[in-house]
Write a protein that holds these residues in place. Structure first.
Motif, PDB file in Angstrom:
ATOM      1  N   ASP A 277      26.426  41.654  30.089  1.00 48.55           N
ATOM      2  CA  ASP A 277      27.086  40.350  29.963  1.00 48.55           C
ATOM      3  C   ASP A 277      26.234  39.384  29.136  1.00 48.55           C
ATOM      4  O   ASP A 277      26.759  38.623  28.310  1.00 48.55           O
ATOM      5  N   GLU A 278      24.913  39.428  29.355  1.00 46.84           N
ATOM      6  CA  GLU A 278      24.018  38.568  28.574  1.00 46.84           C
ATOM      7  C   GLU A 278      24.074  38.915  27.097  1.00 46.84           C
ATOM      8  O   GLU A 278      24.117  38.028  26.234  1.00 46.84           O
ATOM      9  N   ILE A 279      24.063  40.221  26.801  1.00 47.56           N
ATOM     10  CA  ILE A 279      24.106  40.659  25.398  1.00 47.56           C
ATOM     11  C   ILE A 279      25.432  40.274  24.752  1.00 47.56           C
ATOM     12  O   ILE A 279      25.486  39.853  23.591  1.00 47.56           O
ATOM     13  N   ASP A 280      26.536  40.394  25.509  1.00 46.05           N
ATOM     14  CA  ASP A 280      27.842  40.001  24.960  1.00 46.05           C
ATOM     15  C   ASP A 280      27.859  38.529  24.580  1.00 46.05           C
ATOM     16  O   ASP A 280      28.394  38.144  23.531  1.00 46.05           O
ATOM     17  N   LEU A 281      27.275  37.680  25.437  1.00 46.57           N
ATOM     18  CA  LEU A 281      27.227  36.244  25.142  1.00 46.57           C
ATOM     19  C   LEU A 281      26.384  35.979  23.898  1.00 46.57           C
ATOM     20  O   LEU A 281      26.728  35.130  23.062  1.00 46.57           O
ATOM     21  N   ILE A 282      25.266  36.715  23.767  1.00 48.96           N
ATOM     22  CA  ILE A 282      24.413  36.529  22.592  1.00 48.96           C
ATOM     23  C   ILE A 282      25.143  36.967  21.330  1.00 48.96           C
ATOM     24  O   ILE A 282      25.078  36.302  20.284  1.00 48.96           O
ATOM     25  N   LEU A 283      25.866  38.100  21.396  1.00 45.84           N
ATOM     26  CA  LEU A 283      26.612  38.579  20.232  1.00 45.84           C
ATOM     27  C   LEU A 283      27.708  37.602  19.825  1.00 45.84           C
ATOM     28  O   LEU A 283      27.960  37.382  18.635  1.00 45.84           O
ATOM     29  N   GLY A 290      25.738  32.293  13.937  1.00 48.86           N
ATOM     30  CA  GLY A 290      24.690  32.944  13.162  1.00 48.86           C
ATOM     31  C   GLY A 290      23.450  33.233  13.982  1.00 48.86           C
ATOM     32  O   GLY A 290      23.229  32.645  15.049  1.00 48.86           O
ATOM     33  N   TYR A 291      22.642  34.143  13.485  1.00 49.43           N
ATOM     34  CA  TYR A 291      21.438  34.567  14.200  1.00 49.43           C
ATOM     35  C   TYR A 291      20.439  33.424  14.356  1.00 49.43           C
ATOM     36  O   TYR A 291      19.721  33.345  15.346  1.00 49.43           O
ATOM     37  N   GLU A 292      20.398  32.530  13.383  1.00 51.62           N
ATOM     38  CA  GLU A 292      19.426  31.441  13.413  1.00 51.62           C
ATOM     39  C   GLU A 292      19.650  30.498  14.593  1.00 51.62           C
ATOM     40  O   GLU A 292      18.739  29.757  14.988  1.00 51.62           O
ATOM     41  N   SER A 293      20.849  30.504  15.181  1.00 52.72           N
ATOM     42  CA  SER A 293      21.145  29.595  16.290  1.00 52.72           C
ATOM     43  C   SER A 293      20.573  30.082  17.622  1.00 52.72           C
ATOM     44  O   SER A 293      20.582  29.340  18.599  1.00 52.72           O
ATOM     45  N   LEU A 294      20.089  31.323  17.667  1.00 53.88           N
ATOM     46  CA  LEU A 294      19.567  31.865  18.914  1.00 53.88           C
ATOM     47  C   LEU A 294      18.232  31.222  19.276  1.00 53.88           C
ATOM     48  O   LEU A 294      17.420  30.899  18.411  1.00 53.88           O
ATOM     49  N   THR A 295      18.013  31.072  20.571  1.00 55.38           N
ATOM     50  CA  THR A 295      16.713  30.608  21.040  1.00 55.38           C
ATOM     51  C   THR A 295      15.724  31.774  21.016  1.00 55.38           C
ATOM     52  O   THR A 295      16.117  32.929  20.849  1.00 55.38           O
TER      53      THR A 295
END
Length: 308
Positions: A277-283, A290-295
Motif C-alpha cells: 500500500d505504501e509503494i502504491d501511494l508513492i507510485l 514526478g520523482y522530484e516531489s518525493l521526500t
C-alpha cells in the motif's frame, strides 16, 4: 576478447543487474548468429542457416508454430540486422533505466517478458484472423525485441509521463510524447511490409500500459514470470554443502545468542520493508507530481522495495 567474456560473465554473477543481462543476452545471440551465418553462407550452406532460423523466430503459420512453441520466447531475443538490434538496445537501455530505478529489476524483467509474449500472441492472432494478413501467413516469420522494448517504453511513460529526455536535434521532450509517436508509427505500419512487427509493437504497448496501471492498483501481472524464473534459478543453483552444528552443553549462551540474533535481524528487516500500500501511494505520487516531489523517506522506501 577475454575481457569481453569476463564482462559478460560478471554481469550475470552480480545481483540487481537485469538490464545489463537482458542487453547481454540479445547481443550474444546476435553475435553468434552473425558468425554462424557467415560460416554457413561461405561454406555454401546458406539454406540450412535460414532453416535453422525458423527454430528461433516465431511463425504466423499455426501448423509450424504448434511444433515450435518455444519460439514465442526465443524470438524476442533474436536479431539479424545491425540497425535493428542497435535501435532496440538503445531504447531498452534508456527506458529500462527508468523502470529499473523506480520499480526494480524484477518488474523490468516482467515488462520485457510479458511484452514479448503479448506481442507474439497479437502477431499470431491477427495473422490468422484478419483476411488482409491471412494471405501472408504461410511465409511470415517474426523476430526481434521490439514488442518487449515498446512495452518497457510505454510502461515508463505511463509511470512517469512528464519525465523529460533531451533528444538530439529536438531538445527536451516528455517521454509520453515519445511513446505516443512510437505507437502511432506502429499503427501506420500495421499494413506495410513489416506488418507483423508493428502488430507486435501494439501488443507490447498495450501490455506496458496495463501492467503499470494494474501495478498502481496493487496487482503485479508479472508474478507468474517471476515464479517460472525462480523455478529455473533453484533448478540450476548450486546446493550449499551440509552444515553440521555442534552444541556444547557447557555453553548454552552461544547457542541461544545465535538464534536470538537471527530472529531479531529478521524482525528488523521485515519492519524496514515497506508495504504494498505504501509503494502504491508513492507510485501514484510519482505519476502525478514526478520523482522530484518525493521526500527522502519515500525515496528510501522505494529503493528498499526495488531490492525485494
Amino acid at each position: 576478447m577475454t575481457s569481453i567474456f569476463d564482462d559478460i560473465r560478471s554481469s550475470f554473477s552480480r545481483g540487481n543487474n537485469a538490464l545489463h543481462q537482458l542487453i547481454a543476452i540479445n547481443v550474444v545471440v546476435f553475435a553468434v548468429l552473425v558468425i554462424l551465418r557467415m560460416i554457413m553462407t561461405m561454406s555454401g550452406s546458406g539454406g540450412l542457416y535460414n532453416y535453422l532460423m525458423t527454430f528461433l523466430s516465431v511463425s504466423s503459420n499455426l501448423d509450424i508454430f504448434v511444433f515450435r512453441p518455444w519460439t514465442l520466447v526465443t524470438y524476442f531475443f533474436t536479431h539479424e540486422q545491425f540497425l535493428h538490434i542497435i535501435f532496440n538496445m538503445l531504447n531498452l537501455y534508456w527506458f529500462g533505466m527508468l523502470v529499473r530505478e523506480y520499480l526494480g529489476d524484477k518488474r523490468l524483467v516482467n515488462l520485457y517478458v510479458l511484452g514479448g509474449l503479448v506481442g507474439g500472441l497479437f502477431y499470431l492472432l491477427t495473422y490468422n484472423t484478419i483476411p488482409y494478413l491471412q494471405v501472408r501467413a504461410d511465409n511470415s516469420f517474426m523476430m526481434g525485441a521490439s514488442g518487449s522494448v515498446i512495452a518497457i517504453m510505454v510502461g515508463a511513460a505511463t509511470l512517469l509521463p512528464n519525465y523529460t529526455f533531451n533528444l538530439l536535434l529536438f531538445g527536451p521532450i516528455r517521454i509520453k510524447y515519445i511513446a505516443a509517436v512510437m505507437v502511432l508509427l506502429s499503427i501506420s505500419g500495421a499494413t506495410g511490409g513489416n506488418a507483423g512487427g508493428n502488430i507486435a509493437h501494439l501488443g507490447g504497448a498495450l501490455l506496458g500500459f496495463l501492467y503499470i496501471k494494474q501495478l498502481q492498483r496493487g496487482t503485479d501481472l508479472g508474478r507468474p514470470v517471476q515464479a517460472v524464473l525462480d523455478f529455473f534459478r533453484r533448478l540450476f543453483q548450486r546446493r550449499s554443502p551440509l552444515k553440521v552444528a555442534y552444541k556444547n552443553p557447557n555453553r548454552p549462551f552461544a547457542s541461544y545468542s545465535s538464534t536470538s540474533t537471527a530472529s531479531t535481524f529478521g524482525a528488523v528487516s521485515n519492519n524496514l520493508t515497506p508495504s504494498d500500500d505504501e509503494i502504491d501511494l508513492i507510485l501514484d505520487k510519482i505519476s502525478n507530481s514526478g520523482y522530484e516531489s518525493l521526500t527522502k523517506e519515500e525515496k528510501q522506501k522505494l529503493f528498499r522495495a526495488s531490492q525485494k
